[in-house]
Design a protein around this motif. Structure first.
Motif, PDB file in Angstrom:
ATOM      1  N   ASN A 179       0.823  -1.205   0.000  1.00 44.14           N
ATOM      2  CA  ASN A 179       0.000   0.000   0.000  1.00 44.14           C
ATOM      3  C   ASN A 179       0.860   1.259   0.000  1.00 44.14           C
ATOM      4  O   ASN A 179       0.491   2.273  -0.597  1.00 44.14           O
ATOM      5  CB  ASN A 179      -0.962  -0.011   1.184  1.00 44.14           C
ATOM      6  CG  ASN A 179      -2.159  -0.914   0.950  1.00 44.14           C
ATOM      7  OD1 ASN A 179      -2.905  -0.730   0.002  1.00 44.14           O
ATOM      8  ND2 ASN A 179      -2.333  -1.920   1.789  1.00 44.14           N
ATOM      9  N   ALA A 180       2.027   1.191   0.645  1.00 41.42           N
ATOM     10  CA  ALA A 180       2.964   2.316   0.566  1.00 41.42           C
ATOM     11  C   ALA A 180       3.478   2.475  -0.860  1.00 41.42           C
ATOM     12  O   ALA A 180       3.650   3.591  -1.359  1.00 41.42           O
ATOM     13  CB  ALA A 180       4.127   2.095   1.536  1.00 41.42           C
ATOM     14  N   ALA A 181       3.699   1.345  -1.533  1.00 33.74           N
ATOM     15  CA  ALA A 181       4.134   1.399  -2.933  1.00 33.74           C
ATOM     16  C   ALA A 181       3.047   2.012  -3.810  1.00 33.74           C
ATOM     17  O   ALA A 181       3.333   2.771  -4.730  1.00 33.74           O
ATOM     18  CB  ALA A 181       4.483  -0.013  -3.416  1.00 33.74           C
ATOM     19  N   MET A 182       1.783   1.701  -3.506  1.00 34.04           N
ATOM     20  CA  MET A 182       0.669   2.277  -4.252  1.00 34.04           C
ATOM     21  C   MET A 182       0.651   3.795  -4.120  1.00 34.04           C
ATOM     22  O   MET A 182       0.285   4.519  -5.051  1.00 34.04           O
ATOM     23  CB  MET A 182      -0.641   1.684  -3.742  1.00 34.04           C
ATOM     24  CG  MET A 182      -1.884   2.264  -4.386  1.00 34.04           C
ATOM     25  SD  MET A 182      -3.379   1.649  -3.572  1.00 34.04           S
ATOM     26  CE  MET A 182      -4.513   2.975  -3.980  1.00 34.04           C
ATOM     27  N   ARG A 183       1.072   4.293  -2.963  1.00 36.01           N
ATOM     28  CA  ARG A 183       1.121   5.746  -2.752  1.00 36.01           C
ATOM     29  C   ARG A 183       2.379   6.372  -3.353  1.00 36.01           C
ATOM     30  O   ARG A 183       2.583   7.576  -3.254  1.00 36.01           O
ATOM     31  CB  ARG A 183       1.066   6.063  -1.253  1.00 36.01           C
ATOM     32  CG  ARG A 183      -0.250   5.702  -0.585  1.00 36.01           C
ATOM     33  CD  ARG A 183      -0.312   6.245   0.836  1.00 36.01           C
ATOM     34  NE  ARG A 183       0.700   5.660   1.694  1.00 36.01           N
ATOM     35  CZ  ARG A 183       0.525   4.577   2.436  1.00 36.01           C
ATOM     36  NH1 ARG A 183      -0.653   3.950   2.421  1.00 36.01           N
ATOM     37  NH2 ARG A 183       1.491   4.116   3.197  1.00 36.01           N
ATOM     38  N   GLY A 184       3.229   5.545  -3.960  1.00 31.16           N
ATOM     39  CA  GLY A 184       4.426   6.059  -4.596  1.00 31.16           C
ATOM     40  C   GLY A 184       5.608   6.253  -3.674  1.00 31.16           C
ATOM     41  O   GLY A 184       6.596   6.900  -4.038  1.00 31.16           O
ATOM     42  N   GLU A 185       5.554   5.659  -2.472  1.00 28.99           N
ATOM     43  CA  GLU A 185       6.625   5.864  -1.504  1.00 28.99           C
ATOM     44  C   GLU A 185       7.821   4.941  -1.730  1.00 28.99           C
ATOM     45  O   GLU A 185       8.911   5.214  -1.251  1.00 28.99           O
ATOM     46  CB  GLU A 185       6.084   5.645  -0.080  1.00 28.99           C
ATOM     47  CG  GLU A 185       4.993   6.636   0.308  1.00 28.99           C
ATOM     48  CD  GLU A 185       4.329   6.288   1.629  1.00 28.99           C
ATOM     49  OE1 GLU A 185       4.831   5.380   2.330  1.00 28.99           O
ATOM     50  OE2 GLU A 185       3.299   6.910   1.963  1.00 28.99           O
ATOM     51  N   CYS A 186       7.603   3.826  -2.450  1.00 28.16           N
ATOM     52  CA  CYS A 186       8.657   2.839  -2.609  1.00 28.16           C
ATOM     53  C   CYS A 186       8.240   1.834  -3.686  1.00 28.16           C
ATOM     54  O   CYS A 186       7.144   1.919  -4.235  1.00 28.16           O
ATOM     55  CB  CYS A 186       8.921   2.105  -1.285  1.00 28.16           C
ATOM     56  SG  CYS A 186       7.444   1.238  -0.646  1.00 28.16           S
ATOM     57  N   THR A 187       9.118   0.882  -3.963  1.00 29.32           N
ATOM     58  CA  THR A 187       8.752  -0.302  -4.746  1.00 29.32           C
ATOM     59  C   THR A 187       9.017  -1.526  -3.887  1.00 29.32           C
ATOM     60  O   THR A 187       9.904  -1.519  -3.023  1.00 29.32           O
ATOM     61  CB  THR A 187       9.557  -0.406  -6.058  1.00 29.32           C
ATOM     62  OG1 THR A 187      10.962  -0.463  -5.731  1.00 29.32           O
ATOM     63  CG2 THR A 187       9.303   0.801  -6.951  1.00 29.32           C
ATOM     64  N   VAL A 188       8.245  -2.591  -4.114  1.00 27.11           N
ATOM     65  CA  VAL A 188       8.342  -3.785  -3.269  1.00 27.11           C
ATOM     66  C   VAL A 188       8.567  -5.019  -4.137  1.00 27.11           C
ATOM     67  O   VAL A 188       7.860  -5.223  -5.132  1.00 27.11           O
ATOM     68  CB  VAL A 188       7.070  -3.977  -2.414  1.00 27.11           C
ATOM     69  CG1 VAL A 188       7.238  -5.172  -1.467  1.00 27.11           C
ATOM     70  CG2 VAL A 188       6.763  -2.713  -1.621  1.00 27.11           C
ATOM     71  N   HIS A 189       9.555  -5.828  -3.768  1.00 29.21           N
ATOM     72  CA  HIS A 189       9.859  -7.088  -4.433  1.00 29.21           C
ATOM     73  C   HIS A 189      10.037  -8.175  -3.373  1.00 29.21           C
ATOM     74  O   HIS A 189       9.983  -7.911  -2.168  1.00 29.21           O
ATOM     75  CB  HIS A 189      11.159  -6.996  -5.242  1.00 29.21           C
ATOM     76  CG  HIS A 189      11.153  -5.972  -6.336  1.00 29.21           C
ATOM     77  ND1 HIS A 189      11.247  -4.618  -6.103  1.00 29.21           N
ATOM     78  CD2 HIS A 189      11.083  -6.114  -7.679  1.00 29.21           C
ATOM     79  CE1 HIS A 189      11.224  -3.958  -7.256  1.00 29.21           C
ATOM     80  NE2 HIS A 189      11.125  -4.847  -8.226  1.00 29.21           N
ATOM     81  N   TYR A 190      10.272  -9.380  -3.819  1.00 30.67           N
ATOM     82  CA  TYR A 190      10.790 -10.449  -2.963  1.00 30.67           C
ATOM     83  C   TYR A 190      12.099 -10.894  -3.589  1.00 30.67           C
ATOM     84  O   TYR A 190      12.473 -10.452  -4.694  1.00 30.67           O
ATOM     85  CB  TYR A 190       9.802 -11.625  -2.873  1.00 30.67           C
ATOM     86  CG  TYR A 190       9.738 -12.455  -4.141  1.00 30.67           C
ATOM     87  CD1 TYR A 190      10.549 -13.577  -4.324  1.00 30.67           C
ATOM     88  CD2 TYR A 190       8.880 -12.108  -5.186  1.00 30.67           C
ATOM     89  CE1 TYR A 190      10.506 -14.318  -5.502  1.00 30.67           C
ATOM     90  CE2 TYR A 190       8.837 -12.838  -6.367  1.00 30.67           C
ATOM     91  CZ  TYR A 190       9.659 -13.941  -6.517  1.00 30.67           C
ATOM     92  OH  TYR A 190       9.636 -14.661  -7.686  1.00 30.67           O
TER      93      TYR A 190
END
Length: 401
Positions: free
Chosen positions: A319-330
């Motif tokens: 959800n933080a990534a959706m707000r443009g704060e970061c990108t998320v991977h595994y």
């Protein structure tokens, strides 16, 4: 006399209020999934402005036309004759075919005529909103993304415990129903899940296999927190589709704020895109409702509760990534795995979640550190950061300098 409790306001309300207080400059676009409080937030702000406000919604079973936008716009323009300014709020704008061209024409007319009409657009399908903005409205808008409610917000607004948040997720409209779990589950299934799929995905986008999309959603909820190749998904779904269709449907479900597929971190964009996704719900309520189990049963099932904990951490990050704060991977390489890899600017953070089902968690973090030298590594749960502390603070707090 007892004082009336002030209604809870999300932080984005202050952002919108500040922008609407400025001289007319940009269209304000509030975008996010259904039932995250977009309409309530905008109303909370516009109620304090002291100028006429015209609000209308395109969220109807049958699609409206572009002339509807012009009618609402003209009604708002009339209000300016009796005030120093006015605000037009159009909800679910993405439901109207060709909406962005009409909005551009009307906005530009007001700009040329120097009409002090401020405009707020709301939409529950962020990807579709973004497409319309990119097509016609470049340079004319600012976005205020609204994601699902965090633990801190649900705790502040409703006094929820950590376990309640893990199981019931972050839907504020469903919060008063948790005293009757059966009623809560029916509301989430019928008013949130079904409405999002039928009206935010199937009604607005060409989907040749709607039954496959629905089964993919259920699969993503059931396997949230696990890495599945698209080929293996097709086998689970028993469908003769192809992996490209499946990837597209997963993107559509992500655009509606339901589930997503986290890509593998490879330090290379092309390799990340070709990887098997890690399935991730964006709200843990979706995972528990589709499981059909009670909160007592969920607590007693250590494997399920562990996946719920990991999914809550993943949802907080996604959800933080959706707000443009970061990108998320595994990340996974042979027998080594890192639950989440979060990138913000030049900082890289590896996050392991201690859920009792990852015995080589520290070995995975060590292997990732040797390969990519992250800014910091975090352990959430166990003898690391307490889960409630991690979920209470914004993601940016944990990402390092």
């Amino acid at each position: 006399m007892t004082s009336k409790k002030r209604p809870f306001q999300r932080l984005a309300a202050a952002t919108l209020a500040a922008r609407l207080a400025e001289p007319r400059r940009f269209i304000q676009v509030v975008a996010g999934p259904r039932q995250v409080g977009k309409t309530t937030l905008v109303q909370q702000v516009t109620d304090t402005l002291g100028v006429p406000v015209r609000s209308a919604s395109a969220d109807e079973p049958t699609l409206k036309g572009a002339d509807w936008i012009a009618q609402q716009w003209d009604a708002a323009r009339l209000a300016i004759a009796h005030a120093d300014g006015a605000v037009l709020v159009l909800d679910e704008i993405q439901k109207i075919p060709g909406w962005s061209d009409t909005v551009k024409r009307l906005w530009d007319e007001d700009t040329r005529s120097r009409r002090p009409l401020r405009v707020v657009l709301l939409g529950s399908a962020p990807l579709l909103i973004a497409q319309g903005l990119a097509d016609s409205l470049a340079g004319r808008f600012e976005t205020i993304p609204l994601a699902h409610w965090s633990f801190a917000e649900m705790q502040s607004a409703f006094g929820w415990s950590l376990d309640e948040y893990l199981f019931y997720g972050g839907y504020p409209g469903a919060a008063p129903l948790i005293g009757d779990p059966t009623r809560w589950a029916r509301y989430v299934a019928d008013s949130l899940i079904e409405t999002s799929i039928s009206r935010d995905v199937l009604l607005l986008t060409r989907v040749d296999k709607p039954a496959l999309l629905r089964r993919l959603f259920e699969l993503a909820c059931r396997y949230s927190g696990q890495i599945l190749s698209y080929t293996k998904m097709l086998g689970q779904l028993q469908d003769a589709g192809n992996t490209t269709t499946l990837a597209h449907y997963l993107d559509l479900l992500a655009s509606a704020g339901m589930v997503c597929g986290l890509p593998k971190y490879a330090g290379d964009v092309a390799r990340s895109r070709g990887s098997s996704p890690k399935l991730q719900v964006l709200n843990t309520a979706l995972m528990t409702v589709t499981s059909g189990i009670t909160m007592t049963e969920a607590r007693a099932d250590r494997e399920f509760w562990g996946r719920l904990v990991e999914s809550a951490v993943g949802a907080h990050l996604a959800n933080a990534a959706m707000r443009g704060e970061c990108t998320v991977h595994y990340w996974r390489e042979r027998n080594h795995e890192v639950d989440f890899v979060v990138q913000a600017g030049r900082t890289l953070t590896a996050i392991e979640v201690k859920s009792g089902r990852a015995p080589q968690a520290h070995a995975g973090t060590a292997a990732f550190s040797r390969a990519f030298r992250p800014t910091r590594t975090l352990l959430v749960g166990g003898d690391g950061i307490a889960l409630d502390e991690f979920l209470t603070r914004p993601v940016t707090h944990w990402l390092g300098a």
